[in-house]
Design a protein around this motif. Structure first.
Motif, PDB file in Angstrom:
ATOM      1  N   VAL A 138      64.399   3.555 -45.378  1.00 37.40           N
ATOM      2  CA  VAL A 138      63.767   2.654 -44.414  1.00 37.40           C
ATOM      3  C   VAL A 138      64.776   2.284 -43.327  1.00 37.40           C
ATOM      4  CG1 VAL A 138      62.746   0.360 -44.106  1.00 37.40           C
ATOM      5  CG2 VAL A 138      62.139   1.730 -46.107  1.00 37.40           C
ATOM      6  N   GLY A 139      64.326   2.358 -42.088  1.00 38.04           N
ATOM      7  CA  GLY A 139      65.194   2.065 -40.947  1.00 38.04           C
ATOM      8  C   GLY A 139      65.814   3.289 -40.324  1.00 38.04           C
ATOM      9  N   SER A 140      65.797   4.420 -41.039  1.00 36.47           N
ATOM     10  CA  SER A 140      66.367   5.654 -40.490  1.00 36.47           C
ATOM     11  C   SER A 140      65.416   6.263 -39.470  1.00 36.47           C
ATOM     12  CB  SER A 140      66.649   6.657 -41.600  1.00 36.47           C
ATOM     13  OG  SER A 140      65.430   7.105 -42.187  1.00 36.47           O
ATOM     14  N   LEU A 141      65.959   7.079 -38.585  1.00 36.53           N
ATOM     15  CA  LEU A 141      65.125   7.747 -37.589  1.00 36.53           C
ATOM     16  C   LEU A 141      64.144   8.696 -38.258  1.00 36.53           C
ATOM     17  CD1 LEU A 141      64.441   8.230 -34.609  1.00 36.53           C
ATOM     18  CD2 LEU A 141      66.216  10.012 -34.571  1.00 36.53           C
ATOM     19  N   ALA A 142      64.572   9.372 -39.316  1.00 35.01           N
ATOM     20  CA  ALA A 142      63.680  10.304 -40.014  1.00 35.01           C
ATOM     21  C   ALA A 142      62.477   9.572 -40.600  1.00 35.01           C
ATOM     22  CB  ALA A 142      64.444  11.044 -41.106  1.00 35.01           C
ATOM     23  N   LYS A 143      62.706   8.425 -41.222  1.00 33.63           N
ATOM     24  CA  LYS A 143      61.608   7.639 -41.773  1.00 33.63           C
ATOM     25  C   LYS A 143      60.687   7.156 -40.663  1.00 33.63           C
ATOM     26  CE  LYS A 143      59.406   4.991 -44.799  1.00 33.63           C
ATOM     27  NZ  LYS A 143      58.401   5.585 -45.733  1.00 33.63           N
ATOM     28  N   HIS A 144      61.261   6.693 -39.582  1.00 37.34           N
ATOM     29  CA  HIS A 144      60.484   6.191 -38.449  1.00 37.34           C
ATOM     30  C   HIS A 144      59.584   7.289 -37.879  1.00 37.34           C
ATOM     31  CE1 HIS A 144      59.756   3.740 -34.800  1.00 37.34           C
ATOM     32  NE2 HIS A 144      59.852   4.892 -34.162  1.00 37.34           N
ATOM     33  N   CYS A 145      60.152   8.467 -37.642  1.00 31.99           N
ATOM     34  CA  CYS A 145      59.377   9.570 -37.057  1.00 31.99           C
ATOM     35  C   CYS A 145      58.299  10.059 -38.019  1.00 31.99           C
ATOM     36  CB  CYS A 145      60.303  10.720 -36.672  1.00 31.99           C
ATOM     37  SG  CYS A 145      61.405  10.351 -35.290  1.00 31.99           S
ATOM     38  N   SER A 146      58.613  10.091 -39.315  1.00 34.43           N
ATOM     39  CA  SER A 146      57.623  10.526 -40.299  1.00 34.43           C
ATOM     40  C   SER A 146      56.448   9.568 -40.336  1.00 34.43           C
ATOM     41  CB  SER A 146      58.274  10.627 -41.681  1.00 34.43           C
ATOM     42  OG  SER A 146      59.284  11.616 -41.697  1.00 34.43           O
TER      43      SER A 146
END
Length: 408
Positions: A138-146
């Motif tokens: 949570v908070g990572s760019l990968a999580k955000h984009c997903s």
């Protein structure tokens, strides 16, 4: 044709996806599963959350995925699956029951006339350590984009939410946006996408990167002076501009520098919004991006369908694959001939951010030039086409602000 897929196979056959009757391939993906024994822990590796199995019996199951290349006809596949307890079928997932489990499956279609025999070979072995992906941190760019893609496609049907337009009449220059499009909330930013130009029609897509400059694939060649480019405002009003100068990347290569920049005869109005680019150094925000750890993106094709394809690499090229993960899988299909030049985007903080424009495609994967590595060249090409047009716009591309995301 006989193709043997083992638990370590990672490539599908090459497909004739330009065939007017449509074409299809088969991709078989290995999926690890704990069978028994060992210890279990949750570990974090930068932006990954993983379940780690230590000294456990791990089965490698095999998932059959269809890659359907629709053209004038959509191929219909028929399966002949022999019974047997060694590989237990759950839809198109075959769960391994014993080490070395084998099953030969025949897949065929009438149009086109095509048959493939697929030999599945699974395994069950004790492994000292096996990591299975759970989610991104949570908070990572990968999580955000997903989440940005998956939350938008959830609960939507590709029969109503796939197409950017409900009407595309290139002859009459009429374009009606689809209010049910799965990312319709970003409609003002979708205006950067051109649906048509007078040189290549709906093929070889074009995207606005400054108020007066467009980007396209280099392998389509330069756009002639006077080429008409159409853009469509959020309210469906069509705006046209003409090309005054065009220049291909000076080190053009379809594998690493497949871009053309054009200058237009006047700025577009503010209702046509240029897209931002990913910054150089993007891999520091996506440290585990790979075929095993992917993030979904919004990708356009020549039909102006909004495809949800998985981004899995950002080197000189950006690399994408058909997604097999629900719910995005319902909006995923292979890129085919004619889609070149169309854009791919990450969705970051409710903004479209350009990754690249299509260059090549083979068997469910597709590639584009990674524009984050070309920003200085793109800005120089903008200055060059300005000079060729005898103007000085002073424009450069903008990059997205990633200051709210961790660097790894």
């Amino acid at each position: 044709m006989n193709i043997i897929y083992t638990s370590t196979s990672n490539k599908s056959i090459q497909g004739k996806y330009i065939n007017s009757e449509g074409w299809w391939d088969i991709d078989v993906v290995p999926i690890n599963r704990q069978v028994s024994g060992g210890s279990t822990s949750t570990v974090t590796d930068k932006d990954l959350i993983l379940t780690r199995y230590t000294n456990a019996q791990i089965a490698t199951d095999l998932q059959i995925n269809e890659l359907i290349y629709t053209r004038e006809i959509t191929p219909i596949l028929n399966y002949s699956i022999p019974p047997g307890p060694q590989l237990i079928q759950e839809d198109k997932l075959f769960k391994t029951q014993v080490n070395g489990a084998t099953k030969i499956i025949t897949i065929s279609s009438i149009v086109p006339n095509r048959t493939i025999a697929v030999t599945l070979v699974g395994k069950i072995e004790q492994q000292p350590s096996t990591d299975i992906f759970n989610d991104y941190v949570v908070g990572s760019l990968a999580k955000h984009c997903s989440d940005a893609v998956d939350s938008r496609v959830a609960g939507k049907s590709n029969t109503s939410a796939w197409n950017l337009y409900t009407i595309q009449d290139h002859t009459s220059s009429v374009y009606i946006r689809n209010i049910n499009f799965w990312s319709a909330d970003l409609v003002s930013q979708l205006t950067c996408i051109s649906p048509w130009n007078s040189q290549s029609g709906a093929a070889l897509g074009i995207t606005l990167i400054t108020p007066r400059h467009i980007i396209a694939c280099g392998h389509g060649g330069n756009y002639s002076t006077g080429t008409v480019i159409r853009f469509v405002k959020s309210d469906n009003t069509v705006i046209t501009r003409t090309v005054t100068a065009s220049k291909i990347h000076p080190q053009y290569s379809i594998d690493s520098a497949d871009i053309t920049i054009c200058c237009l005869n006047a700025d577009l109005p503010s209702e046509i919004v240029p897209v931002k680019l990913l910054p150089d150094g993007i891999n520091s925000y996506l440290p585990n991006l790979s075929p095993s750890y992917r993030i979904p993106s919004l990708c356009l094709d020549a039909q102006e369908k909004g495809l949800a394809l998985d981004l899995y690499g950002l080197d000189n090229q950006a690399s994408f694959a058909v997604s097999y993960k629900a719910p995005r899988s319902a909006f995923s299909e292979p890129i085919v001939g004619g889609d070149s030049g169309n854009p791919q985007f990450l969705i970051i903080n409710d903004e479209l951010v350009l990754i690249g424009v299509w260059s090549t495609a083979t068997s469910g994967s597709a590639q584009s030039t990674n524009l984050s590595k070309q920003i200085s060249v793109i800005n120089q090409l903008i200055a060059d086409v300005d000079d060729l047009s005898n103007i000085g716009t002073g424009y450069q591309v903008s990059t997205v602000d990633l200051s709210g995301f961790p660097i790894y």
